[in-house]
Design a protein around this motif. Structure first.
Motif, mmCIF file in Angstrom:
data_model
loop_
_atom_site.group_PDB
_atom_site.id
_atom_site.type_symbol
_atom_site.label_atom_id
_atom_site.label_comp_id
_atom_site.label_asym_id
_atom_site.label_seq_id
_atom_site.Cartn_x
_atom_site.Cartn_y
_atom_site.Cartn_z
ATOM 1 N N ILE A 1 1.017 -1.365 -0.095
ATOM 2 C CA ILE A 1 0.107 0.041 0.105
ATOM 3 C C ILE A 1 0.761 1.232 -0.034
ATOM 4 O O ILE A 1 0.421 2.308 -0.618
ATOM 5 C CB ILE A 1 -1.001 -0.155 1.166
ATOM 6 N N GLY A 2 2.077 1.409 0.896
ATOM 7 C CA GLY A 2 3.024 2.156 0.808
ATOM 8 C C GLY A 2 3.538 2.383 -0.586
ATOM 9 O O GLY A 2 3.613 3.872 -0.929
ATOM 10 N N ALA A 3 3.842 1.429 -1.265
ATOM 11 C CA ALA A 3 4.337 1.827 -2.162
ATOM 12 C C ALA A 3 3.160 2.401 -3.745
ATOM 13 O O ALA A 3 3.658 3.024 -4.500
ATOM 14 C CB ALA A 3 4.830 0.369 -3.172
ATOM 15 N N ALA A 4 2.023 2.052 -3.070
ATOM 16 C CA ALA A 4 1.236 2.621 -4.051
ATOM 17 C C ALA A 4 0.657 4.115 -3.779
ATOM 18 O O ALA A 4 -0.001 4.601 -4.738
ATOM 19 C CB ALA A 4 -0.279 1.625 -3.868
ATOM 20 N N ALA A 5 0.996 4.455 -2.795
ATOM 21 C CA ALA A 5 0.648 5.744 -2.011
ATOM 22 C C ALA A 5 1.498 6.881 -2.839
ATOM 23 O O ALA A 5 2.458 6.547 -3.272
ATOM 24 C CB ALA A 5 0.404 5.791 -0.574
ATOM 25 N N SER A 6 1.177 8.212 -2.331
ATOM 26 C CA SER A 6 1.621 9.084 -3.185
ATOM 27 C C SER A 6 3.370 9.218 -2.936
ATOM 28 O O SER A 6 3.954 9.701 -3.877
ATOM 29 C CB SER A 6 1.108 10.517 -2.827
ATOM 30 N N ARG A 7 3.920 8.739 -2.044
ATOM 31 C CA ARG A 7 5.427 9.010 -1.827
ATOM 32 C C ARG A 7 6.140 8.155 -2.793
ATOM 33 O O ARG A 7 6.944 8.757 -3.603
ATOM 34 C CB ARG A 7 5.938 8.716 -0.388
ATOM 35 N N PHE A 8 5.698 6.766 -3.145
ATOM 36 C CA PHE A 8 6.492 6.212 -4.170
ATOM 37 C C PHE A 8 5.790 5.749 -5.382
ATOM 38 O O PHE A 8 6.251 5.662 -6.686
ATOM 39 C CB PHE A 8 6.566 4.523 -3.409
ATOM 40 N N ASP A 9 4.269 5.728 -5.076
ATOM 41 C CA ASP A 9 3.551 5.975 -6.360
ATOM 42 C C ASP A 9 3.648 5.072 -7.591
ATOM 43 O O ASP A 9 4.355 5.717 -8.512
ATOM 44 C CB ASP A 9 3.654 7.597 -6.691
ATOM 45 N N VAL B 1 10.196 -11.211 -4.595
ATOM 46 C CA VAL B 1 10.983 -9.992 -3.819
ATOM 47 C C VAL B 1 11.227 -10.350 -2.421
ATOM 48 O O VAL B 1 10.259 -10.214 -1.677
ATOM 49 C CB VAL B 1 9.893 -8.681 -3.883
ATOM 50 N N PRO B 2 12.411 -10.662 -2.103
ATOM 51 C CA PRO B 2 12.965 -10.799 -0.642
ATOM 52 C C PRO B 2 12.787 -9.726 0.310
ATOM 53 O O PRO B 2 12.926 -8.656 -0.268
ATOM 54 C CB PRO B 2 14.269 -11.758 -0.956
ATOM 55 N N GLY B 3 12.834 -10.069 1.640
ATOM 56 C CA GLY B 3 12.641 -8.796 2.384
ATOM 57 C C GLY B 3 11.725 -9.478 3.513
ATOM 58 O O GLY B 3 10.933 -10.211 3.542
ATOM 59 N N CYS B 4 11.712 -8.551 4.406
ATOM 60 C CA CYS B 4 10.476 -9.073 5.833
ATOM 61 C C CYS B 4 10.429 -7.767 6.541
ATOM 62 O O CYS B 4 10.729 -7.292 7.709
ATOM 63 C CB CYS B 4 11.338 -9.975 6.545
ATOM 64 N N PRO B 5 9.384 -6.705 5.860
ATOM 65 C CA PRO B 5 8.969 -6.914 4.601
ATOM 66 C C PRO B 5 9.831 -6.290 3.685
ATOM 67 O O PRO B 5 10.697 -5.227 4.032
ATOM 68 C CB PRO B 5 7.669 -6.218 4.689
ATOM 69 N N PRO B 6 9.912 -6.549 2.283
ATOM 70 C CA PRO B 6 10.635 -5.690 1.338
ATOM 71 C C PRO B 6 10.249 -4.178 1.445
ATOM 72 O O PRO B 6 8.887 -4.119 1.556
ATOM 73 C CB PRO B 6 10.392 -6.146 0.107
ATOM 74 N N ARG B 7 11.083 -3.199 1.360
ATOM 75 C CA ARG B 7 10.691 -1.772 1.409
ATOM 76 C C ARG B 7 10.127 -1.537 0.132
ATOM 77 O O ARG B 7 10.447 -2.113 -0.971
ATOM 78 C CB ARG B 7 11.832 -0.880 1.628
ATOM 79 N N PRO B 8 9.119 -0.361 -0.032
ATOM 80 C CA PRO B 8 8.630 0.045 -1.407
ATOM 81 C C PRO B 8 9.765 -0.045 -2.543
ATOM 82 O O PRO B 8 9.287 -0.350 -3.610
ATOM 83 C CB PRO B 8 8.070 1.356 -1.450
#
Lengths: 155, 194
Positions: B78-86, B165-172
């Protein structure tokens, strides 16, 4: 902060009404016999105005299960812990308190699912998280981890 | 008059249980990762070369994901979808609730055996061409819950996975890198399949 009622005082109150029900008490908790649980719960719900059931927990002590009921009165801002023991490991049955606190419904189903303790008088006693046909009760201490799907356990 | 119930809940439970048991029994081997695009330079159809290039370019910038946020990784999604990472910059902002309108299954979070039949059904309902992105350690391999009784040890036991996409969780940023890798793959996808 919610005031925790003293176990021995509440035990004494219960003891006047149910002489055989109490098996012990400590600072914050009262231990009752599982057969008398429903009657005792109804009694203290009314006499101490315990209108809210915070949670029900089951603990596996290997030689017995212990059920822990956290009870609170939102109106009087006090609380007490009710505990009961169940020594039958093959077919443990404890009376359900859904008739007193609706919130017990899903929590008792969760305990049934993960710990395998049945609640007598529960309106819908079946698994809640795991699927129908799952073997065993995973939060019991003697549950063996075999990973479904063919993978080997890394534990 | 007695009204006939449309279903009996205990029967539904039994059907669900049988479905999950059957899926567990059928999910012993992981699906191989789709890698045929890697040797596309050799096999490229000369006749369709430039058409394929244009269609591939169009496809890669219109990948619509189906919402499949299963656990905490969903928040990074959701963070990746929101305006900062968009990630609407890549033409993929429209999260679809319907699998029929989606091209990419973005699986973000721990997959349990109880959820697995639903996930597989949604994957089967998606129209071709379709891709799967596995986000986070739990989705890829079960992560720290791998030894658990209820967690699927790897998404590729259930559906074939295109990008991990590995990570726990992966960043955007990590997720966006995964998208870019996916776009490379989508662009090289052949129009005519063998």
């Amino acid at each position: 902060m919610t005031k925790q009622l003293s176990g021995p005082e509440v035990a004494q109150q219960i003891g006047e009404q149910f002489p055989d029900a109490i098996t012990g008490s400590d600072e914050t908790a009262v231990f009752v016999r599982s057969e008398a649980l429903l009657g005792v719960a109804r009694f203290i719900k009314e006499s101490l105005n315990l209108d809210y059931l915070n949670s029900i927990t089951a603990v596996d002590y290997i030689d017995h299960f212990e059920l822990v009921y956290h009870l609170t009165s939102l109106e009087n801002n006090h609380g007490i812990i009710l505990k009961t023991k169940c020594h039958d490991r093959e077919n443990p049955i404890v009376p359900s308190v859904v008739s007193l606190w609706q919130g017990a419904d899903f929590q008792e189903r969760e305990i049934y699912d993960l710990m395998g303790i049945s609640f007598e008088g529960h309106p819908n006693m079946k698994r809640i998280f795991l699927w129908d046909g799952f073997q065993g009760h995973p939060l019991r201490k003697d549950f063996h981890l075999d990973v479904p799907g063919g993978g080997k356990s890394s534990l | 008059m007695e009204i006939e119930k449309p279903y009996v809940s205990s029967e539904l439970d039994k059907t669900e249980g049988a479905e999950i048991e059957a899926l567990i029994a059928a999910s012993k081997e992981p699906y191989p990762d789709p890698v045929s695009w890697l040797d596309e330079e050799i096999q490229r159809n000369v006749l369709l070369a430039s058409t394929e290039h244009i269609i591939g370019w169009a496809k890669r910038f219109s990948v619509w994901p189906v919402a499949m946020g299963l656990a905490c990784c969903a928040f990074e999604m959701i963070g990746a979808a929101a305006s900062r990472f968009d990630f609407s910059r890549f033409g993929m902002e429209v999260f679809r609730a319907s699998p029929r309108q989606a091209d990419l299954m973005l699986v973000a979070g721990t997959l349990t055996w109880k959820m697995a039949p639903a996930l597989k059904r949604i994957y089967d309902q998606m129209a071709e061409p379709k891709w799967v992105l596995a986000m986070g350690a739990c989705t890829i391999s079960g992560g720290c819950f791998r030894g658990s009784y209820s967690v699927v040890p790897g998404l590729n036991l259930i559906v074939p996975v295109d990008v991990y996409v590995p990570g726990c969780p992966p960043r955007p940023e990590g997720l966006i890198y995964g998208f870019m890798e996916l776009h490379r793959k989508v662009a090289k996808d052949k129009l005519i399949k063998k």
